[in-house]
Write an enzyme that holds these catalytic residues in place. Structure first.
Site, short mmCIF file in Angstrom:
data_model
loop_
_atom_site.label_atom_id
_atom_site.label_comp_id
_atom_site.label_asym_id
_atom_site.label_seq_id
_atom_site.Cartn_x
_atom_site.Cartn_y
_atom_site.Cartn_z
N ARG A 110 138.64 88.39 47.58
CA ARG A 110 137.28 88.24 47.23
C ARG A 110 136.32 87.33 47.88
NH1 ARG A 110 137.38 87.93 40.93
NH2 ARG A 110 139.48 87.20 41.33
N SER B 185 103.94 52.59 77.80
CA SER B 185 104.46 54.00 77.48
C SER B 185 104.59 55.01 78.59
CB SER B 185 102.91 54.59 76.93
OG SER B 185 102.71 54.41 75.86
#
Ligand code: UD1
Ligand code: CA
Length: 475
Positions: free
Chosen positions: A21, A424
């Site tokens: 199942r 950055s």
């Protein structure tokens, strides 16, 4: 106390059934509950009971089941693990018959099912006590709807006479609410001759283990029913629906236990632990968080919504903002993630194996950290990758900057000493060291070590051309 303390314990786990199942290629007992295979939960209980020997009966998917258990074996310990194969599968009695050659005669045998994952060790200890080294002890429970289960048939004086399977039961027996859980404890020397007497003359044409009760009664052996009240401990998994239901019920229990300790969960129904979670005082966890492996949250830690945290230690006062993924990969000391006291991580941050963050470190959105140590007060707040690196105290790692740690063949290390400011959009090509207190100008690609305290800029000079005309579109 008595004999029982001396009788060695051997555990038999039935795991040969097909699990039709589940409708899955994966053998049923390898489906996971709370992050572990169903069968692993059962084997763990044997470990808790300090079993001498654990015999797992395999059949459907035997090779896969055996390989999965052997693989996870080194972490668990103590007992001696053996597999016996049952082919074909002719019933639970036939399954246990296969263990006869490997079961010693001097032990008490506890029989468990590989698809019943949540029986507690204390319950099994009580069952073993009920067996007392000489009786047949059955774990039973009353079900309002006993459909499908073996019924406990008692005599007028209350003694257990038999287990009758649902398909063999009379209408009167169908009304019995006390059912057999599938778990028993029995001395090996009694069990073995009973197994030899089983037949398959019943509604299903199977050899029923439950028929041993009849033989015990016939032989004058006391059959004791140890009845419990907690249905989760005997719940078996046969379908995806049952698996999901048991998972949720189990998670709700874990959530309750944490809340009893004072942990504040925004919603216990949206909370999953797939390992071990321990929490200090005043921990708050928002909705939809998943904890895997070993996770330790210190006092006052706050976890935002939708975080996944695995194999990590998060120290006091740290805040993990929403949608953060922290995964140490394994619990060994090298990989385990550490987030220092008072650190801020996320939203949308990713910490990978070996990320070690000091106190007050800030890791912001879309920042990935792997196998790197960030000392106290270091920050990488936006869009960055820090890999195979050591960042000193108070380093500020700018938005869009990365460590280029991989040359296509090997990984190299980046060292950024204390108080460095990386602008950055920098690329630090490892191996490279940025000296203490230095600054790297935005947009730089750094290939050579820099001295302490200096400004390093590695980009083309800006030029402005005044005599330049933008091209015009042709007519
Ligand atoms: C069994 C009990 C029933 C009890 C119920 C509790 C029997 C005959 N019946 O029924 O009284 O109420 O459990 O859940 O024992 N297995 C094998 N080989 C086989 C058959 C089964 O290894 O040939 C394993 C299965 O994989 C499973 C366990 O044994 O782990 C139980 O088998 P299952 O078919 O689920 O038994 P039930 O019909 O539920
Ligand atoms: Ca079953």
């Amino acid at each position: 106390m008595n004999q029982l303390k001396q009788a060695p314990l051997d555990v038999v786990i039935m795991a040969a059934g097909k699990g039709t199942r589940m409708k899955s290629k994966l053998p049923k007992v390898l489906h996971r509950l709370a992050g572990r295979a169903l069968l692993q939960h059962v084997v763990d209980r044997a470990g808790d009971l300090a079993a001498r020997r654990v015999v797992v009966i395999t059949g459907h998917g035997a090779a896969e089941v055996e390989a999965a258990l052997k693989k996870s074996r080194d972490e668990s310990s103590g007992f001696d693990l053996e597999f016996v194969r049952q082919e074909p599968q002719l019933g639970t009695g036939h399954a246990v018959q296969q263990t006869v050659p490997v079961l010693p005669d001097d032990g008490v045998v506890v029989i468990l099912s590989g698809d019943v994952p949540l029986t507690q060790a204390d319950t099994l200890r009580d069952l073993i006590t009920a067996c007392n080294g000489s009786h047949l002890a059955l774990l039973t429970i009353d079900f309002a709807d006993p459909t499908g289960y073996g019924r406990i048939v008692r005599s007028s004086t209350g003694g257990v006479q038999a287990i009758v399977e649902h398909k063999d039961a009379t209408p009167a027996q169908h009304a019995i609410q006390e059912v057999y859980s599938g778990i028993m404890a029995v001395p090996s020397k009694l069990l073995k001759p009973w197994l030899a007497r089983l037949d398959n003359k019943n509604a299903q044409g199977e050899f029923y283990l439950t028929d041993v009760v009849k033989f015990a009664v016939a032989d004058g052996v006391l059959v004791v029913a140890h009845k419990i009240k907690d249905p989760l401990q005997v719940a078996g998994i046969n379908s995806p629906v049952q698996l999901a239901e048991l998972e949720r019920a189990h998670q709700l229990r874990r959530a309750d236990a944490l809340m009893v300790q004072g942990v504040r969960l925004a919603d216990p129904a949206r909370f999953d632990v797939r390992g071990e979670l321990s929490c200090g005082q005043d921990v708050e966890i928002d909705v939809n968080c998943i904890f895997e492996g070993e996770v330790v949250l210190g006092e006052g830690v706050k976890i935002g919504a939708n975080c996944i945290i695995a194999h990590a230690r998060i120290d006091a006062g740290a805040v993990i903002h929403p949608f953060t993924h922290i995964d140490g990969g394994s619990s060994n000391a090298k990989d385990q993630i550490v987030v220092g006291a008072g650190a801020l991580v996320g939203p949308f941050a990713r910490l990978r194996p070996g990320a070690k963050l000091g106190e007050q470190v800030h890791i912001g959105n879309f920042v990935e950290v792997k196998n790197s140590t960030l000392a106290n007060g270091a920050k990488a707040n936006h869009l960055a990758y820090v890999g195979d690196s050591v960042l000193g105290e108070r380093v500020n790692f700018g938005a869009g900057s990365i460590t280029a740690n991989y040359d296509g063949a090997n990984k190299h290390k980046t060292v950024i000493e204390r108080d460095v400011h990386i602008g950055s959009n920098c690329v630090l090509i490892a191996p490279v060291t940025i000296g203490a207190g230095g600054t790297v100008g935005g947009g730089s690609t750094i290939t050579k070590d820099t001295a302490p305290g200096v400004l390093t800029v590695a980009r083309t000079k800006q030029v402005s051309l005044s005599n330049w005309a933008r091209p015009a579109k042709k007519q």
